[in-house]
Motif scaffolding. Structure first.
Motif, PDB file in Angstrom:
ATOM      1  N   GLY A  37       0.797  -1.223   0.000  1.00 52.64           N
ATOM      2  CA  GLY A  37       0.000   0.000   0.000  1.00 52.64           C
ATOM      3  C   GLY A  37       0.826   1.267   0.000  1.00 52.64           C
ATOM      4  N   ASP A  38       2.115   1.170   0.313  1.00 52.60           N
ATOM      5  CA  ASP A  38       2.976   2.352   0.303  1.00 52.60           C
ATOM      6  C   ASP A  38       3.188   2.843  -1.129  1.00 52.60           C
ATOM      7  N   VAL A  39       3.326   4.152  -1.272  1.00 52.94           N
ATOM      8  CA  VAL A  39       3.618   4.774  -2.559  1.00 52.94           C
ATOM      9  C   VAL A  39       5.127   4.981  -2.648  1.00 52.94           C
ATOM     10  N   LEU A  40       5.702   4.474  -3.733  1.00 54.52           N
ATOM     11  CA  LEU A  40       7.151   4.599  -3.958  1.00 54.52           C
ATOM     12  C   LEU A  40       7.438   5.641  -5.020  1.00 54.52           C
ATOM     13  N   LYS A  41       8.551   6.328  -4.842  1.00 53.23           N
ATOM     14  CA  LYS A  41       9.086   7.247  -5.852  1.00 53.23           C
ATOM     15  C   LYS A  41      10.560   6.908  -6.048  1.00 53.23           C
ATOM     16  N   TRP A  42      11.008   7.026  -7.287  1.00 52.67           N
ATOM     17  CA  TRP A  42      12.416   6.809  -7.575  1.00 52.67           C
ATOM     18  C   TRP A  42      13.165   8.125  -7.402  1.00 52.67           C
ATOM     19  N   GLU A  43      14.240   8.074  -6.651  1.00 50.78           N
ATOM     20  CA  GLU A  43      15.125   9.220  -6.468  1.00 50.78           C
ATOM     21  C   GLU A  43      16.538   8.768  -6.810  1.00 50.78           C
ATOM     22  N   PRO A  44      17.449   9.694  -7.048  1.00 48.68           N
ATOM     23  CA  PRO A  44      18.807   9.307  -7.442  1.00 48.68           C
ATOM     24  C   PRO A  44      19.467   8.290  -6.502  1.00 48.68           C
ATOM     25  N   GLU A  45      19.138   8.359  -5.199  1.00 47.74           N
ATOM     26  CA  GLU A  45      19.751   7.417  -4.256  1.00 47.74           C
ATOM     27  C   GLU A  45      18.983   6.107  -4.131  1.00 47.74           C
ATOM     28  N   GLY A  46      17.868   5.978  -4.856  1.00 47.86           N
ATOM     29  CA  GLY A  46      17.089   4.733  -4.837  1.00 47.86           C
ATOM     30  C   GLY A  46      15.620   4.990  -4.543  1.00 47.86           C
ATOM     31  N   TRP A  47      14.881   3.924  -4.261  1.00 51.14           N
ATOM     32  CA  TRP A  47      13.452   4.029  -3.978  1.00 51.14           C
ATOM     33  C   TRP A  47      13.210   4.677  -2.620  1.00 51.14           C
ATOM     34  N   LYS A  48      12.176   5.512  -2.572  1.00 48.67           N
ATOM     35  CA  LYS A  48      11.803   6.178  -1.329  1.00 48.67           C
ATOM     36  C   LYS A  48      10.289   6.089  -1.171  1.00 48.67           C
ATOM     37  N   VAL A  49       9.819   5.839   0.057  1.00 48.93           N
ATOM     38  CA  VAL A  49       8.389   5.839   0.324  1.00 48.93           C
ATOM     39  C   VAL A  49       7.930   7.286   0.448  1.00 48.93           C
ATOM     40  N   ASP A  50       6.904   7.635  -0.321  1.00 50.45           N
ATOM     41  CA  ASP A  50       6.304   8.969  -0.236  1.00 50.45           C
ATOM     42  C   ASP A  50       5.223   8.892   0.842  1.00 50.45           C
ATOM     43  N   THR A  54       1.165   8.375   0.441  1.00 55.28           N
ATOM     44  CA  THR A  54       0.646   7.122   0.991  1.00 55.28           C
ATOM     45  C   THR A  54      -0.493   7.414   1.962  1.00 55.28           C
ATOM     46  N   GLU A  55      -0.316   8.360   2.855  1.00 56.21           N
ATOM     47  CA  GLU A  55      -1.355   8.682   3.833  1.00 56.21           C
ATOM     48  C   GLU A  55      -2.580   9.293   3.150  1.00 56.21           C
ATOM     49  N   ARG A  56      -2.365  10.119   2.141  1.00 62.93           N
ATOM     50  CA  ARG A  56      -3.484  10.706   1.410  1.00 62.93           C
ATOM     51  C   ARG A  56      -4.340   9.617   0.774  1.00 62.93           C
ATOM     52  N   ARG A  57      -3.689   8.641   0.164  1.00 64.71           N
ATOM     53  CA  ARG A  57      -4.421   7.536  -0.473  1.00 64.71           C
ATOM     54  C   ARG A  57      -5.117   6.662   0.560  1.00 64.71           C
ATOM     55  N   ARG A  58      -4.468   6.378   1.659  1.00 61.57           N
ATOM     56  CA  ARG A  58      -5.094   5.552   2.696  1.00 61.57           C
ATOM     57  C   ARG A  58      -6.324   6.245   3.278  1.00 61.57           C
ATOM     58  N   GLU A  59      -6.231   7.545   3.489  1.00 61.29           N
ATOM     59  CA  GLU A  59      -7.365   8.304   4.016  1.00 61.29           C
ATOM     60  C   GLU A  59      -8.524   8.295   3.019  1.00 61.29           C
ATOM     61  N   SER A  60      -8.225   8.421   1.747  1.00 61.76           N
ATOM     62  CA  SER A  60      -9.253   8.377   0.715  1.00 61.76           C
ATOM     63  C   SER A  60      -9.978   7.025   0.727  1.00 61.76           C
ATOM     64  N   VAL A  61      -9.222   5.954   0.859  1.00 64.54           N
ATOM     65  CA  VAL A  61      -9.818   4.613   0.917  1.00 64.54           C
ATOM     66  C   VAL A  61     -10.667   4.465   2.177  1.00 64.54           C
ATOM     67  N   ARG A  62     -10.180   4.972   3.309  1.00 63.73           N
ATOM     68  CA  ARG A  62     -10.948   4.909   4.561  1.00 63.73           C
ATOM     69  C   ARG A  62     -12.303   5.612   4.420  1.00 63.73           C
ATOM     70  N   LYS A  63     -12.284   6.789   3.809  1.00 66.42           N
ATOM     71  CA  LYS A  63     -13.522   7.550   3.628  1.00 66.42           C
ATOM     72  C   LYS A  63     -14.505   6.808   2.724  1.00 66.42           C
ATOM     73  N   LYS A  64     -13.993   6.213   1.653  1.00 66.32           N
ATOM     74  CA  LYS A  64     -14.867   5.454   0.749  1.00 66.32           C
ATOM     75  C   LYS A  64     -15.472   4.256   1.476  1.00 66.32           C
ATOM     76  N   LEU A  65     -14.676   3.571   2.245  1.00 74.37           N
ATOM     77  CA  LEU A  65     -15.156   2.406   2.991  1.00 74.37           C
ATOM     78  C   LEU A  65     -16.210   2.816   4.014  1.00 74.37           C
ATOM     79  N   GLU A  66     -15.967   3.899   4.723  1.00 75.96           N
ATOM     80  CA  GLU A  66     -16.941   4.389   5.704  1.00 75.96           C
ATOM     81  C   GLU A  66     -18.268   4.752   5.038  1.00 75.96           C
TER      82      GLU A  66
END
Length: 70
Positions: A37-50, A54-66
Motif C-alpha cells: 500500500g505504500d507509494v514509492l518514488k524513484w530518487e537518485p539514491e534509490g526508492w523512497k516511500v512517499d 501514501t497517507e493521502r491515499r489511505r485516508e481516501s480509501v478509509r472515507k470510501k469504505l466508511e
C-alpha cells in the motif's frame, strides 16, 4: 511516476503503476520498512516511500469504505 506496492514476497515486490500497469522489483531494493500500500518514488539514491501520498491515499480509501457501511 508513483508506484504503489501491491504485494511483497520473499524476493519480489509487485507494484502497480499510475496507469494500472504492474512492475516487479527486487524486494531487497525496497526502502527499509516499506509495506503493501505504500507509494514509492524513484530518487537518485534509490526508492523512497512517499509518506504524504501514501497517507493521502489511505485516508481516501478509509472515507470510501466508511461511506459504504453507513
Amino acid at each position: 511516476m508513483n508506484y504503489i506496492i501491491d504485494r511483497i514476497g520473499p524476493e519480489i515486490a509487485v507494484c502497480e503503476t499510475e496507469d494500472r500497469g504492474m512492475i516487479k522489483l527486487r524486494a531487497a531494493e525496497l526502502p527499509m520498512g516499506a509495506r503493501e500500500g505504500d507509494v514509492l518514488k524513484w530518487e537518485p539514491e534509490g526508492w523512497k516511500v512517499d509518506r504524504e501520498e501514501t497517507e493521502r491515499r489511505r485516508e481516501s480509501v478509509r472515507k470510501k469504505l466508511e461511506s459504504l457501511i453507513e
